[in-house]
Write a protein that holds these residues in place. Structure first.
Motif, PDB file in Angstrom:
ATOM      1  N   GLU A  32       0.837  -1.216   0.000  1.00 24.16           N
ATOM      2  CA  GLU A  32       0.000   0.000   0.000  1.00 24.16           C
ATOM      3  C   GLU A  32       0.861   1.251   0.000  1.00 24.16           C
ATOM      4  OE1 GLU A  32      -3.414   2.190   2.757  1.00 24.16           O
ATOM      5  OE2 GLU A  32      -2.566   0.254   3.352  1.00 24.16           O
ATOM      6  N   LEU A  33       1.897   1.253   0.820  1.00 24.84           N
ATOM      7  CA  LEU A  33       2.808   2.394   0.860  1.00 24.84           C
ATOM      8  C   LEU A  33       3.571   2.526  -0.451  1.00 24.84           C
ATOM      9  CD1 LEU A  33       4.195   4.712   2.320  1.00 24.84           C
ATOM     10  CD2 LEU A  33       5.712   3.040   3.417  1.00 24.84           C
ATOM     11  N   ARG A  85       1.838   4.691  -3.028  1.00 22.95           N
ATOM     12  CA  ARG A  85       1.593   6.116  -2.793  1.00 22.95           C
ATOM     13  C   ARG A  85       2.404   6.962  -3.773  1.00 22.95           C
ATOM     14  NH1 ARG A  85       1.729   7.704   3.439  1.00 22.95           N
ATOM     15  NH2 ARG A  85       1.187   9.704   2.441  1.00 22.95           N
ATOM     16  N   LEU A 140       5.781  12.340   2.082  1.00 13.93           N
ATOM     17  CA  LEU A 140       4.760  11.339   2.395  1.00 13.93           C
ATOM     18  C   LEU A 140       4.489  11.179   3.885  1.00 13.93           C
ATOM     19  CD1 LEU A 140       5.731   8.496  -0.139  1.00 13.93           C
ATOM     20  CD2 LEU A 140       3.934  10.226  -0.361  1.00 13.93           C
ATOM     21  N   ASN A 143       5.287   3.525   7.295  1.00 14.53           N
ATOM     22  CA  ASN A 143       4.359   4.587   7.693  1.00 14.53           C
ATOM     23  C   ASN A 143       4.699   5.071   9.089  1.00 14.53           C
ATOM     24  OD1 ASN A 143       2.519   4.928   5.487  1.00 14.53           O
ATOM     25  ND2 ASN A 143       1.754   2.875   5.901  1.00 14.53           N
TER      26      ASN A 143
END
Length: 318
Positions: A277-278, A281, A303, A318
Motif C-alpha cells: 500500500e505504501l 503512494r 509522504l 508509515n
C-alpha cells in the motif's frame, strides 16, 4: 526476430564459455578436448572475448582461495578424502559467491558497466557518446556495415556520431531503436521501456510482426509495455527527462516503488518499502537522487513516512 536470435546466441556463448571453464578446473584437457576448445575459440572472436572475461573473474577468486592456508592444510592422506572434498566444495562455493558479488553474470555480458552512484560517459570507436545511469550496463558491436549497442540493464543517453553508411541501433529487450541522426535516452524498466528523443528522431521496431514500427521525434517520449507491447507516444520535457544526468530525479505523481528503484541505483545497500500500500503512494517534486540521505529526507517530508537503517538495509514505513 533478429533480436531474439541474437539473445539466444549470446546466452549459448556464455553457457559454452562457462562449460569450458568448468572442464579445465583442476584437470587438463585431453588432446581431443583441447583441439575442440581451440576450435571453439577461433570460430568467433566474441567466443574468445567472453571466455577471457569469465576466466579473469573466476581466476581472481580462485587465486585468493588457493592462497588460503586453511584450505591448503587439508589432510591429503589416502585414508581421509573427506577434508579435501570438503575443501573443494567450499572453494567452489566461495568462487561462486565471489563471482556473484563482483556482478560476474553481468560483467560476463557487458562491455561497459556503471557502478552504484556512477554516471560514466563512454566514447565508442565511431565517436558516439553514451552516458550511463548508475547501475546500468551496455554491450556494443561495430562492423563495416552496422553499429549495435545492447542496453542490458538500467538507462543510457546516446549521442550518435553521423555515419549514413552504418545504422546505429540500440537493442533493448525485444525492441530495436534505430537512430535517425539523433540523440535519445533509453530506460529499461521493470514493466516498460521508455525512449525520450532530445534531437531529431528514432524508429522503434518490434521483434514480432504484430506491432507496427513507431517513429518518435524530438521532444516526444514513447513508453512501451513489455508484457503487452502496447505503446504510447506523448510530448516530453527533455530537460526534466534527463535530470538524472545532473544527479536529480523529477517526479510527477510517481509511485514510491518506482522512486525507490531509482534510489537503489545510487545506494550500495538496499532500500525497501514495508508495505504494498505504501509502495503505491504517489510523489511529486524534484529530489537529489545522487545523495541517498537527501533523497530519503525528501520522501519523509513528502509522504510523512519514517525510515530506519538496519545494517545495509533501509526500511521505509508509515
Amino acid at each position: 526476430m533478429p533480436v531474439k536470435r541474437a539473445t539466444r546466441t549470446q546466452h549459448r556463448r556464455h553457457e559454452e564459455a562457462a562449460d569450458w571453464l568448468l572442464r579445465q578446473s583442476g584437470t587438463a584437457l585431453d588432446p581431443t578436448e583441447q583441439a575442440a576448445f581451440e576450435t571453439w575459440l577461433e570460430h568467433d572472436p566474441e567466443n574468445r572475448r567472453v571466455y577471457e572475461v569469465a576466466r579473469r573473474l573466476m581466476g581472481e577468486a580462485s587465486a585468493a582461495i588457493r592462497s588460503d592456508p586453511m584450505l591448503q592444510a587439508s589432510d591429503r592422506s589416502p585414508h581421509s578424502m573427506a577434508k579435501p572434498l570438503l575443501g573443494c566444495l567450499l572453494a567452489l562455493a566461495i568462487a561462486g559467491a565471489a563471482f556473484m558479488l563482483m556482478d560476474g553474470p553481468m560483467r560476463f555480458r557487458a562491455d561497459a558497466i556503471a557502478g552504484v552512484g556512477e554516471l560514466p560517459v563512454v566514447t565508442l570507436a565511431d565517436g558516439s557518446r553514451v552516458q550511463l545511469n548508475a547501475s546500468s550496463a551496455i554491450a556494443f558491436d561495430e562492423t563495416d556495415d552496422h553499429r549495435t549497442v545492447r542496453l542490458l540493464r538500467g538507462e543510457a543517453l546516446f549521442e550518435v556520431a553521423r555515419d549514413p553508411m552504418r545504422p546505429f541501433v540500440v537493442e533493448v529487450g525485444d525492441l530495436r531503436v534505430t537512430a535517425l541522426g539523433t540523440a535519445f535516452d533509453v530506460r529499461l524498466g521493470t514493466d516498460a521501456t521508455d525512449v525520450v528523443v532530445t534531437q531529431h528522431a528514432v524508429r522503434i521496431d518490434f521483434a514480432d510482426d504484430q506491432h507496427p514500427s513507431l517513429r518518435v521525434t524530438e521532444g516526444e517520449r514513447a513508453v512501451i509495455d513489455e508484457r503487452t507491447g502496447r505503446s504510447e507516444i506523448a510530448e516530453s520535457d527533455t530537460a526534466l527527462a534527463l535530470a538524472w544526468t545532473r544527479g536529480q530525479l523529477v517526479l510527477d505523481n510517481t509511485p514510491l516503488s518506482q522512486v525507490v528503484t531509482e534510489m537503489n541505483r545510487h545506494f550500495s545497500g538496499r532500500i525497501v518499502v514495508l508495505s504494498q500500500e505504501l509502495a503505491q503512494r504517489r510523489v511529486s517534486g524534484t529530489m537529489t537522487i545522487s545523495d541517498t540521505q537527501a533523497a530519503l529526507n525528501f520522501v519523509e517530508r513528502a509522504l510523512g513516512v519514517s525510515t530506519n537503517r538496519i545494517g545495509p538495509v533501509i526500511v521505509i514505513r508509515n
